[in-house]
Enzyme design. Structure first.
Site, mmCIF file in Angstrom:
data_model
loop_
_atom_site.group_PDB
_atom_site.id
_atom_site.type_symbol
_atom_site.label_atom_id
_atom_site.label_comp_id
_atom_site.label_asym_id
_atom_site.label_seq_id
_atom_site.Cartn_x
_atom_site.Cartn_y
_atom_site.Cartn_z
ATOM 1 N N HIS A 57 0.426 7.969 -4.683
ATOM 2 C CA HIS A 57 -0.280 8.265 -3.432
ATOM 3 C C HIS A 57 -0.249 7.081 -2.471
ATOM 4 O O HIS A 57 -0.372 5.933 -2.883
ATOM 5 C CB HIS A 57 -1.729 8.680 -3.715
ATOM 6 N N ASP A 59 -2.288 5.804 -0.344
ATOM 7 C CA ASP A 59 -3.398 4.837 -0.269
ATOM 8 C C ASP A 59 -3.356 3.826 -1.428
ATOM 9 O O ASP A 59 -4.154 2.890 -1.471
ATOM 10 C CB ASP A 59 -4.761 5.543 -0.198
HETATM 11 FE FE FE Z 1 -6.563 7.229 -4.085
HETATM 12 ZN ZN ZN Z 2 -4.640 9.180 -5.623
#
Ligand code: FE
Ligand code: ZN
Length: 245
Positions: A57, A59
């Site tokens: 992901h 982030d």
């Molecule tokens: Fe996350």
């Molecule tokens: Zn995540």
């Protein structure tokens, strides 16, 4: 052995980029954003050794390519499609960074590629978005069964294990727990965390021992209407209620 010096860099709205420091060298876990890491490095004359990634992901990996330009070591992460990884790791692989050795645990569920890094002598785990304080990650790619098994894998660690998760979700997680379970200890803990958060203090790390008392996803404390169900059904029902809360 030396103690591990760990601190956090806040990123985005509620991410924590965890930093391990040894003298002027640091390694970072899940640098979702390069800029706050570069600021830390430049302001304190630090050297970036290694980058450890838990899952794909944005982030968590968003700062990797930018930071890689000035890395002295390697980028470690799960096999899959993350750009910039030098060394792909899987179950039981060892990752040495600074003077510490981590063992990789595969923890699929939130994503299929998700891994955690455990330091077994010092009882420390960087678990990304698998286990949170008073909660767990959403299941985006895996099955309920995979996520349940991954959380139970973390639940096998020593009770004193310090859990470094990647988000500050504790207060909102506890609101959900309190809405499902009448438990004085959890209510007291919620008050303590709310007070901390209103002063801007962080709630992480937590410990496995504490999570067993406040985190229903470990299946030790449960809503009373779920107590007689098989474990996987307990987990599935809880995660579904949380998704719909
Ligand atoms: Fe996350
Ligand atoms: Zn995540």
């Amino acid at each position: 052995y030396k103690a591990m010096n760990i601190f956090h860099i806040p990123a985005y709205t509620d991410n924590y980029i965890w930093v391990i420091q040894s003298g002027s060298d640091i390694s970072v876990i899940d640098p979702g954003d390069a800029s706050p890491v570069l600021e830390l490095i430049n302001n304190n004359n630090l050297n970036l050794a290694d980058i450890l990634l838990t899952h794909h992901h944005f982030d968590h990996v968003g700062g990797t390519l930018e930071l890689k330009k000035q890395i002295n070591g390697k980028v470690y992460g799960p096999s899959g499609n993350i750009d910039g990884i030098d060394i792909h790791v899987s179950e039981n692989d060892k990752v040495k960074t600074l003077e510490h050795e981590f063992t990789v645990l595969e923890t699929p569920g939130h994503t299929l590629d998700h891994i955690a890094y455990v330091e077994k002598q010092k009882n420390i785990v960087f678990c990304g978005d698998t286990l949170f304080s008073a909660g767990c990650g959403r299941i985006f790619e895996g099955t309920f069964e995979q996520m349940h098994n991954s959380i139970q894998k973390l639940n096998q660690l020593e009770p004193e294990t310090q859990i470094y998760c990647a988000h500050e979700y504790t207060e909102s997680n506890l609101k959900f727990v309190i809405s499902e379970i009448a438990n004085e200890f959890i209510e007291d803990y919620f008050k303590k965390i709310s007070a901390k958060r209103s002063k801007g203090e962080i709630s992480i790390p937590t410990t496995l021992e504490l999570e067993r008392k406040i985190n229903p996803f470990l299946l030790n404390v449960l809503p009373s209407d779920l107590q007689d169900l098989p474990k996987l059904e307990q987990f599935t029902e809880l995660r579904t209620r949380k998704d719909n809360a």
